[in-house]
Design a protein around this motif. Sequence first.
Motif, short mmCIF file in Angstrom:
data_model
loop_
_atom_site.label_atom_id
_atom_site.label_comp_id
_atom_site.label_asym_id
_atom_site.label_seq_id
_atom_site.Cartn_x
_atom_site.Cartn_y
_atom_site.Cartn_z
N SER A 5 -17.49 19.04 5.34
CA SER A 5 -18.51 18.08 4.89
C SER A 5 -19.79 18.81 4.50
N ASN A 6 -20.12 19.88 5.23
CA ASN A 6 -21.29 20.68 4.88
C ASN A 6 -21.10 21.37 3.53
N GLN A 7 -19.88 21.90 3.29
CA GLN A 7 -19.60 22.57 2.03
C GLN A 7 -19.67 21.59 0.86
N SER A 8 -19.21 20.36 1.04
CA SER A 8 -19.23 19.41 -0.07
C SER A 8 -20.64 18.95 -0.40
N ARG A 9 -21.57 19.09 0.55
CA ARG A 9 -22.96 18.69 0.30
C ARG A 9 -23.78 19.79 -0.35
N GLN A 10 -23.31 21.02 -0.26
CA GLN A 10 -24.04 22.13 -0.86
C GLN A 10 -23.86 22.09 -2.38
N PRO A 11 -24.93 22.29 -3.11
CA PRO A 11 -24.80 22.27 -4.57
C PRO A 11 -24.07 23.51 -5.07
N ASN A 12 -23.33 23.36 -6.13
CA ASN A 12 -22.68 24.48 -6.77
C ASN A 12 -23.76 25.20 -7.58
N HIS A 13 -24.04 26.43 -7.22
CA HIS A 13 -25.14 27.16 -7.85
C HIS A 13 -24.90 27.41 -9.32
N LEU A 14 -23.65 27.58 -9.74
CA LEU A 14 -23.37 27.77 -11.16
C LEU A 14 -23.75 26.53 -11.96
N LEU A 15 -23.50 25.36 -11.41
CA LEU A 15 -23.87 24.13 -12.10
C LEU A 15 -25.39 24.03 -12.26
N VAL A 16 -26.09 24.36 -11.22
CA VAL A 16 -27.56 24.31 -11.27
C VAL A 16 -28.08 25.31 -12.30
N VAL A 17 -27.56 26.53 -12.29
CA VAL A 17 -27.99 27.56 -13.24
C VAL A 17 -27.67 27.10 -14.67
N GLY A 18 -26.49 26.56 -14.89
CA GLY A 18 -26.10 26.10 -16.22
C GLY A 18 -26.99 24.98 -16.73
N LEU A 19 -27.31 24.05 -15.87
CA LEU A 19 -28.18 22.94 -16.29
C LEU A 19 -29.60 23.42 -16.57
N VAL A 20 -30.07 24.39 -15.79
CA VAL A 20 -31.41 24.95 -16.06
C VAL A 20 -31.40 25.72 -17.38
N LEU A 21 -30.35 26.50 -17.64
CA LEU A 21 -30.24 27.21 -18.91
C LEU A 21 -30.28 26.23 -20.08
N TYR A 22 -29.58 25.13 -19.94
CA TYR A 22 -29.54 24.12 -20.99
C TYR A 22 -30.93 23.54 -21.24
N ALA A 23 -31.62 23.20 -20.17
CA ALA A 23 -32.97 22.63 -20.31
C ALA A 23 -33.92 23.63 -20.96
N VAL A 24 -33.88 24.88 -20.54
CA VAL A 24 -34.76 25.90 -21.09
C VAL A 24 -34.45 26.13 -22.57
N ALA A 25 -33.18 26.07 -22.95
CA ALA A 25 -32.77 26.33 -24.33
C ALA A 25 -33.44 25.40 -25.32
N TRP A 26 -33.80 24.21 -24.90
CA TRP A 26 -34.44 23.25 -25.80
C TRP A 26 -35.88 23.62 -26.11
N PHE A 27 -36.47 24.49 -25.31
CA PHE A 27 -37.89 24.82 -25.45
C PHE A 27 -38.17 26.19 -26.04
N VAL A 28 -37.16 26.97 -26.33
CA VAL A 28 -37.37 28.30 -26.89
C VAL A 28 -36.72 28.38 -28.27
N PRO A 29 -37.19 29.29 -29.12
CA PRO A 29 -36.68 29.38 -30.49
C PRO A 29 -35.17 29.58 -30.54
N VAL A 30 -34.55 28.91 -31.50
CA VAL A 30 -33.11 28.94 -31.66
C VAL A 30 -32.70 29.88 -32.78
N TYR A 31 -33.51 29.94 -33.83
CA TYR A 31 -33.19 30.83 -34.95
C TYR A 31 -34.43 31.54 -35.44
N LYS A 32 -34.19 32.62 -36.18
CA LYS A 32 -35.28 33.49 -36.63
C LYS A 32 -36.33 32.71 -37.40
N GLY A 33 -37.57 32.99 -37.07
CA GLY A 33 -38.67 32.34 -37.76
C GLY A 33 -39.16 31.08 -37.09
N GLN A 34 -38.43 30.61 -36.13
CA GLN A 34 -38.82 29.40 -35.42
C GLN A 34 -39.83 29.78 -34.35
#
Length: 183
Positions: A5-34
């Motif tokens: 039960s303790n293990q099921s309540r712990q967040p999966n760190h890869l999911l958290v990292v992936g979601l943070v990467l996704y959020a950050v990606a929207w705020f930084v340049p995507v292509y040259k010149g942007q």
Amino acid sequence: MADKSNQSRQPNHLLVVGLVLYAVAWFVPVYKGQDLVGQLGNFTKGFAQGFAQGAGNNPATAQMPTGPDWLPGWQACQFSWRILIDESTWSEQASWKAQVAGTSCLTNLAMLASFLLVFLRKPNVAMGVVMLACAGLDASWLFLIDKDPFSVFRVGYFLWVASFAVVGIGMVMPAATGKRASK
């Protein structure tokens, strides 16, 4: 039993990292010149025309994305959406490239669904496989353009693609580790 039960309540760190990467990606340049913040001006139009020409489409009809200047990921998503819906820019020989590139904007819906599953603490293997497929589709831009992708795309694009892969792996891995633990 308490350990499970303790293990099921712990967040999966890869999911958290992936979601943070996704959020950050929207705020930084995507292509040259942007710019990180600010108008994209003529370069965006040039990029749209360059992609259209590289994909065999009519560069005169390529449209410049509009949207919040402070959200570079939104502009890239809108560009991809326009490629998908604007059939006038498709040529006979390169229409598949335009369709694949345009479809990549729809992968954002899958990411939003994964956000919901993570929030509800119900991530599953099927969604993980979908996210990995989305990462593959998103990475197709690297092969669809006729230019060196590392001279065209910036960190926002790579963070965006990586976020799908990391979330997908994060959703698939718990099932794999659970199978190993039960043996």
